[in-house]
Design a protein around this motif. Structure first.
Motif, PDB file in Angstrom:
ATOM      1  N   ARG A  45       0.666  -1.231  -0.029  1.00 50.85           N
ATOM      2  CA  ARG A  45      -0.034   0.068  -0.036  1.00 50.85           C
ATOM      3  C   ARG A  45       0.797   1.361   0.114  1.00 50.85           C
ATOM      4  NH1 ARG A  45      -3.985   0.443   4.379  1.00 50.85           N
ATOM      5  NH2 ARG A  45      -4.772   2.022   2.977  1.00 50.85           N
ATOM      6  N   LEU A  46       1.829   1.280   0.742  1.00 50.60           N
ATOM      7  CA  LEU A  46       2.925   2.479   0.580  1.00 50.60           C
ATOM      8  C   LEU A  46       3.502   2.739  -0.660  1.00 50.60           C
ATOM      9  CD1 LEU A  46       4.033   4.801   2.579  1.00 50.60           C
ATOM     10  CD2 LEU A  46       5.832   2.964   3.231  1.00 50.60           C
ATOM     11  N   ALA A  47       3.994   1.467  -1.280  1.00 54.40           N
ATOM     12  CA  ALA A  47       4.507   1.650  -2.574  1.00 54.40           C
ATOM     13  C   ALA A  47       3.524   2.264  -3.664  1.00 54.40           C
ATOM     14  CB  ALA A  47       5.134   0.244  -3.025  1.00 54.40           C
ATOM     15  N   LEU A  48       2.461   1.992  -3.598  1.00 51.61           N
ATOM     16  CA  LEU A  48       1.223   2.343  -4.427  1.00 51.61           C
ATOM     17  C   LEU A  48       0.857   3.728  -4.085  1.00 51.61           C
ATOM     18  CD1 LEU A  48      -1.266  -0.703  -4.575  1.00 51.61           C
ATOM     19  CD2 LEU A  48       0.164   0.038  -6.368  1.00 51.61           C
ATOM     20  N   ALA A  49       0.958   4.192  -2.886  1.00 47.19           N
ATOM     21  CA  ALA A  49       0.896   5.528  -2.563  1.00 47.19           C
ATOM     22  C   ALA A  49       1.758   6.543  -2.940  1.00 47.19           C
ATOM     23  CB  ALA A  49       0.392   5.516  -1.246  1.00 47.19           C
ATOM     24  N   VAL A  50       2.990   6.228  -2.676  1.00 44.55           N
ATOM     25  CA  VAL A  50       4.108   6.966  -2.942  1.00 44.55           C
ATOM     26  C   VAL A  50       4.510   6.968  -4.461  1.00 44.55           C
ATOM     27  CG1 VAL A  50       6.647   7.273  -2.844  1.00 44.55           C
ATOM     28  CG2 VAL A  50       5.292   6.563  -0.914  1.00 44.55           C
ATOM     29  N   ARG A  51       4.100   6.051  -5.227  1.00 44.17           N
ATOM     30  CA  ARG A  51       4.198   6.163  -6.845  1.00 44.17           C
ATOM     31  C   ARG A  51       3.133   6.958  -7.322  1.00 44.17           C
ATOM     32  NH1 ARG A  51       5.826   0.772  -6.162  1.00 44.17           N
ATOM     33  NH2 ARG A  51       7.984   0.465  -7.313  1.00 44.17           N
ATOM     34  N   ALA A  52       1.788   7.035  -6.571  1.00 44.38           N
ATOM     35  CA  ALA A  52       0.883   7.886  -7.094  1.00 44.38           C
ATOM     36  C   ALA A  52       1.087   9.390  -6.728  1.00 44.38           C
ATOM     37  CB  ALA A  52      -0.515   7.609  -6.462  1.00 44.38           C
ATOM     38  N   VAL A  53       1.601   9.558  -5.626  1.00 43.93           N
ATOM     39  CA  VAL A  53       2.124  11.028  -5.221  1.00 43.93           C
ATOM     40  C   VAL A  53       3.462  11.637  -6.392  1.00 43.93           C
ATOM     41  CG1 VAL A  53       3.216  12.515  -3.356  1.00 43.93           C
ATOM     42  CG2 VAL A  53       1.529  10.856  -2.573  1.00 43.93           C
ATOM     43  N   ALA A  54       4.012  10.446  -6.527  1.00 41.53           N
ATOM     44  CA  ALA A  54       5.139  10.948  -7.337  1.00 41.53           C
ATOM     45  C   ALA A  54       4.656  11.248  -8.793  1.00 41.53           C
ATOM     46  CB  ALA A  54       6.299   9.905  -7.562  1.00 41.53           C
ATOM     47  N   ALA A  55       3.665  10.533  -9.046  1.00 40.47           N
ATOM     48  CA  ALA A  55       3.084  10.919 -10.541  1.00 40.47           C
ATOM     49  C   ALA A  55       2.324  11.995 -10.661  1.00 40.47           C
ATOM     50  CB  ALA A  55       1.978   9.769 -10.964  1.00 40.47           C
ATOM     51  N   GLN A  56       2.095  12.519  -9.574  1.00 42.55           N
ATOM     52  CA  GLN A  56       1.230  13.784  -9.473  1.00 42.55           C
ATOM     53  C   GLN A  56       1.993  15.022 -10.092  1.00 42.55           C
ATOM     54  OE1 GLN A  56      -0.547  14.408  -5.702  1.00 42.55           O
ATOM     55  NE2 GLN A  56      -1.988  13.036  -5.923  1.00 42.55           N
ATOM     56  N   ALA A  57       1.375  16.074 -10.735  1.00 41.48           N
ATOM     57  CA  ALA A  57       2.132  17.037 -11.110  1.00 41.48           C
ATOM     58  C   ALA A  57       2.913  17.941 -10.209  1.00 41.48           C
ATOM     59  CB  ALA A  57       0.967  18.209 -11.606  1.00 41.48           C
ATOM     60  N   PRO A  58       4.047  18.062 -10.558  1.00 41.11           N
ATOM     61  CA  PRO A  58       5.130  18.607  -9.688  1.00 41.11           C
ATOM     62  C   PRO A  58       4.739  19.833  -8.982  1.00 41.11           C
ATOM     63  CG  PRO A  58       6.370  17.846 -11.539  1.00 41.11           C
ATOM     64  CD  PRO A  58       4.921  17.686 -11.559  1.00 41.11           C
ATOM     65  N   ALA A  59       4.042  20.678  -9.754  1.00 42.35           N
ATOM     66  CA  ALA A  59       3.524  22.070  -9.166  1.00 42.35           C
ATOM     67  C   ALA A  59       2.622  21.905  -8.249  1.00 42.35           C
ATOM     68  CB  ALA A  59       2.992  22.752 -10.310  1.00 42.35           C
ATOM     69  N   ALA A  60       1.575  20.768  -8.258  1.00 41.19           N
ATOM     70  CA  ALA A  60       0.666  20.603  -6.982  1.00 41.19           C
ATOM     71  C   ALA A  60       1.227  20.436  -5.731  1.00 41.19           C
ATOM     72  CB  ALA A  60      -0.189  19.411  -7.624  1.00 41.19           C
ATOM     73  N   HIS A  61       2.616  19.831  -5.818  1.00 42.06           N
ATOM     74  CA  HIS A  61       3.122  19.609  -4.269  1.00 42.06           C
ATOM     75  C   HIS A  61       4.372  20.363  -4.206  1.00 42.06           C
ATOM     76  CE1 HIS A  61       0.456  16.500  -3.053  1.00 42.06           C
ATOM     77  NE2 HIS A  61       0.251  16.156  -4.414  1.00 42.06           N
ATOM     78  N   GLY A  62       4.638  21.035  -5.126  1.00 38.05           N
ATOM     79  CA  GLY A  62       5.762  21.906  -4.919  1.00 38.05           C
ATOM     80  C   GLY A  62       7.219  21.094  -5.096  1.00 38.05           C
ATOM     81  N   THR A  63       7.199  20.061  -5.644  1.00 35.75           N
ATOM     82  CA  THR A  63       8.345  19.195  -5.809  1.00 35.75           C
ATOM     83  C   THR A  63       9.141  19.540  -6.865  1.00 35.75           C
ATOM     84  OG1 THR A  63       7.276  17.476  -7.037  1.00 35.75           O
ATOM     85  CG2 THR A  63       7.273  17.232  -4.544  1.00 35.75           C
ATOM     86  N   GLY A  64       8.830  20.700  -7.461  1.00 34.93           N
ATOM     87  CA  GLY A  64       9.872  21.058  -8.746  1.00 34.93           C
ATOM     88  C   GLY A  64      11.038  21.737  -8.362  1.00 34.93           C
TER      89      GLY A  64
END
Length: 170
Positions: A151-170
């Motif tokens: 479950r953690l691997a799936l959730a982290v992959r989903a977060v990583a796949a989200q747009a970088p601008a949405a989470h400030g990871t750019g």
């Protein structure tokens, strides 16, 4: 399907064993060194590194909400009270059984940054808190249960796949 997950991440026994093996290899290199000064320097480096961080065991809780917001709480425990092995860590298990409200006061918001590693046998998460501090979180399969790992691997992959601008990871 929601990506919400809350995982208790125990210290990894595999990582501890690899760390111990590294110290032994440095000591072996010190014994095989041709120069006495080099032998002394390698032995001192191995001894210093072995004593540096063995007093604390880090227990972490990573919470990922359904929309991808992440909260991390890290709890250093004295190794004398909470050994790194799962079977003999009553303080760690007591913390794991604590109600979620007991964890809430110490958790902080974090964002997943580029450079995180998501492999089948290792998650090396690069996280930035609101204060700007970057922290690495190593998660191995022996750190969490099999279901929590999936479950953690799936959730982290989903977060990583989200747009970088949405989470400030750019």
């Amino acid at each position: 399907m929601s990506i919400a997950v809350s995982a208790l991440i125990l210290p990894s026994r595999r990582l501890w064993r690899l760390h111990a093996l590294l110290h032994l290899l440095v000591l072996l290199a010190a014994a095989c060194a041709p120069d006495a000064a080099l032998r002394l320097a390698l032995a001192a480096a191995a001894a210093l590194a072995a004593c540096r961080a063995h007093g604390l065991v880090n227990l972490a809780r990573l919470d990922i909400s359904g929309v991808g917001a992440m909260r991390l709480a890290v709890y250093p425990l004295l190794a004398a009270r909470a050994p790194a092995t799962r079977g003999t860590a009553p303080a760690v298990h007591a913390a794991a059984r604590a109600p979620p409200d007991a964890w809430a006061g110490q958790a902080r918001e974090v964002r997943l940054l580029p450079g995180s590693t998501l492999w089948p046998g290792l998650m090396l998460l690069r996280l930035r808190g609101d204060d700007g501090a970057v922290q690495w979180l190593a998660v191995l399969p022996d750190s969490v249960g099999a279901e929590a790992w999936r479950r953690l691997a799936l959730a982290v992959r989903a977060v990583a796949a989200q747009a970088p601008a949405a989470h400030g990871t750019g």
